[in-house]
Design a protein around this motif. Structure first.
Motif, short mmCIF file in Angstrom:
data_model
loop_
_atom_site.label_atom_id
_atom_site.label_comp_id
_atom_site.label_asym_id
_atom_site.label_seq_id
_atom_site.Cartn_x
_atom_site.Cartn_y
_atom_site.Cartn_z
N MET A 83 4.50 -1.62 2.89
CA MET A 83 5.68 -0.76 2.92
C MET A 83 5.96 -0.13 1.56
O MET A 83 6.99 0.52 1.37
CB MET A 83 6.90 -1.57 3.38
N GLU A 84 5.05 -0.30 0.60
CA GLU A 84 5.17 0.33 -0.71
C GLU A 84 4.55 1.73 -0.62
O GLU A 84 3.36 1.88 -0.33
CB GLU A 84 4.43 -0.51 -1.76
N TYR A 85 5.37 2.75 -0.89
CA TYR A 85 4.90 4.12 -0.70
C TYR A 85 4.70 4.88 -2.01
O TYR A 85 4.49 6.10 -1.99
CB TYR A 85 5.86 4.88 0.22
N ASP A 86 4.73 4.18 -3.14
CA ASP A 86 4.40 4.81 -4.42
C ASP A 86 2.88 4.79 -4.57
O ASP A 86 2.29 3.79 -4.95
CB ASP A 86 5.07 4.04 -5.56
N VAL A 87 2.25 5.91 -4.24
CA VAL A 87 0.79 5.97 -4.22
C VAL A 87 0.22 5.79 -5.62
O VAL A 87 -0.82 5.13 -5.81
CB VAL A 87 0.30 7.29 -3.61
N PHE A 89 1.42 4.03 -8.08
CA PHE A 89 1.48 2.60 -8.40
C PHE A 89 0.37 1.84 -7.70
O PHE A 89 -0.31 1.00 -8.29
CB PHE A 89 2.85 2.04 -7.98
N MET A 90 0.17 2.14 -6.43
CA MET A 90 -0.89 1.48 -5.68
C MET A 90 -2.26 1.75 -6.29
O MET A 90 -3.10 0.85 -6.39
CB MET A 90 -0.88 1.95 -4.22
N MET A 91 -2.49 2.97 -6.69
CA MET A 91 -3.80 3.31 -7.23
C MET A 91 -4.03 2.65 -8.59
O MET A 91 -5.14 2.20 -8.89
CB MET A 91 -3.95 4.83 -7.33
N ARG A 92 -3.00 2.58 -9.41
CA ARG A 92 -3.15 1.88 -10.70
C ARG A 92 -3.43 0.40 -10.48
O ARG A 92 -4.30 -0.19 -11.11
CB ARG A 92 -1.89 2.04 -11.55
N THR A 93 -2.66 -0.20 -9.56
CA THR A 93 -2.72 -1.64 -9.36
C THR A 93 -3.96 -2.08 -8.59
O THR A 93 -4.62 -3.07 -8.96
CB THR A 93 -1.46 -2.12 -8.62
N LEU A 138 -3.49 4.43 6.94
CA LEU A 138 -2.18 4.81 7.45
C LEU A 138 -1.06 4.66 6.43
O LEU A 138 0.07 5.04 6.69
CB LEU A 138 -1.85 3.97 8.69
N ASN A 139 -1.38 4.06 5.26
CA ASN A 139 -0.35 3.86 4.22
C ASN A 139 -1.03 3.78 2.86
O ASN A 139 -2.26 3.67 2.77
CB ASN A 139 0.48 2.60 4.52
N PRO A 140 -0.27 3.87 1.77
CA PRO A 140 -0.87 3.84 0.43
C PRO A 140 -1.69 2.60 0.13
O PRO A 140 -2.71 2.67 -0.55
CB PRO A 140 0.36 3.94 -0.50
N TYR A 141 -1.24 1.43 0.63
CA TYR A 141 -2.02 0.21 0.42
C TYR A 141 -3.42 0.36 1.00
O TYR A 141 -4.42 0.09 0.33
CB TYR A 141 -1.30 -0.98 1.05
N ALA A 142 -3.50 0.78 2.26
CA ALA A 142 -4.79 0.95 2.91
C ALA A 142 -5.64 1.98 2.17
O ALA A 142 -6.86 1.81 2.01
CB ALA A 142 -4.60 1.37 4.36
N PHE A 143 -5.01 3.06 1.71
CA PHE A 143 -5.74 4.10 0.99
C PHE A 143 -6.34 3.55 -0.29
O PHE A 143 -7.51 3.81 -0.60
CB PHE A 143 -4.80 5.26 0.68
#
Length: 323
Positions: A83-87, A89-93, A138-143
């Protein structure tokens, strides 16, 4: 020495525990304990040192590990909040951090085993085989997970050390308390039944009847077994599904929990509007690639695993030191 990132997390702490059981305590645990909960997962583990994830990355960049004998890196650390939608942030982490760690392992020829995710298959409309034709996000985590998998595919042909990505399906089991709303359905159902006597499942959606959405539920101890099999047997590099190959409905999951607890009943609630179009109604690993690699450790039958897990939760829900 063995390095486990996300070592205070759900799967990472279970890897450390199994390594302990096999006699290994020369483990460097990498994590971020800022949420104030996951440190509890470390209390029952034996390890040589702990390092914050940012300090660890700095140590790599400073070449602090030059001359250190590292047997393997199990990279389980990530932001797993779907449910985290800051892409960014996800890509850095999840992406940039993983790339740096991968290249560190390649440089020093250290086996690198990392956590991917079945979320890389999106809605699964094209199946669950490891390949571009089945993949979506379907979401930033999966991406973030999918993009790293695709990066790994480019690197593997030229690699001189083991690289294994495991696409975890719906993992459940000990030491997932800290995950909150991201904890498995089994953990949530035990909590619900203990509090209210009811196991609350989603009503039907997208052609599925009430509680009949189906997932490939895999016990965390089996996930650990697959990880260690690849490392100990020098399994071939690549990206593999890590699931049982058999989907169960949420109704079946709830019935297994009710049976293990000896109480409870199922109740249904409306499907959340926020999840429409972003929810996997069905997952089922295709195990062909994993089996062809030589894995023969099998998977625990769901009812037996749930019975063991519920017993573990009833005893406090954490591992004991030296146990």
């Amino acid at each position: 020495m063995i390095i486990v990132t996300g070592g205070a997390g759900f799967i990472g702490s279970n890897i450390v525990k199994e390594l302990n059981r096999r006699g290994r305590t020369d483990i460097l645990v990498i994590d971020d304990l800022k949420d104030g909960q996951n440190y509890r997962n470390l209390r029952g583990l034996q390890f040589i040192d702990y390092q914050h994830k940012d300090d660890f990355l700095q140590s790599i960049e400073n070449d602090d590990f030059d001359g250190t004998d590292i047997d393997a890196v199990f990279h389980e650390g990530a932001c797993s909040d779907t449910m985290e939608y800051d892409v960014n942030f996800m890509m850095r982490t999840n992406y940039e951090y993983s790339k740096l760690l991968l290249h560190f392992c390649l440089q020093h020829r250290i086996p690198f085993l990392y956590a991917s995710s079945a979320s890389t298959y999106g809605a699964g409309k094209n199946g669950f085989r490891e390949g571009d034709e089945c993949e979506d996000a379907l979401n930033p985590y999966a991406f973030s997970k999918l993009v790293f998998d695709r990066y790994v595919r480019q690197v593997v042909p030229e690699a001189h050390s083991q690289i294994v990505g495991l696409r975890y399906f719906n993992v459940y089991g000990p030491q997932e308390h800290h995950k909150g709303k991201m904890a498995s359905i089994f953990y949530q159902l035990v909590d619900q039944i203990q509090e209210t006597g009811k196991a609350r499942l989603f009503k039907g959606t997208d052609g599925y009847a009430d509680g009949e959405q189906r997932r490939d539920f895999v016990y965390v101890k089996d996930v650990v077994r697959v990880n260690l099999w690849f490392w100990e047997n020098g399994g071939p590099s690549g990206i593999y599904n890590c699931g049982t190959g058999h989907a169960h409905s949420y109704n079946e999951a709830a019935k297994a929990v009710i049976k293990a607890l000896g109480k409870g009943e199922i109740a249904y609630r409306e499907f959340p509007a926020i999840l429409r179009g972003k929810y996997q109604n069905f997952t089922e690993a295709d195990p062909t690639h994993l089996l062809n690699a030589g894995y023969d450790g099998g998977f625990t039958e769901m009812e037996a695993a749930v019975r063991e897990y519920v017993g573990f939760l009833n005893r406090g829900g954490y591992y004991s030191y030296g146990e």
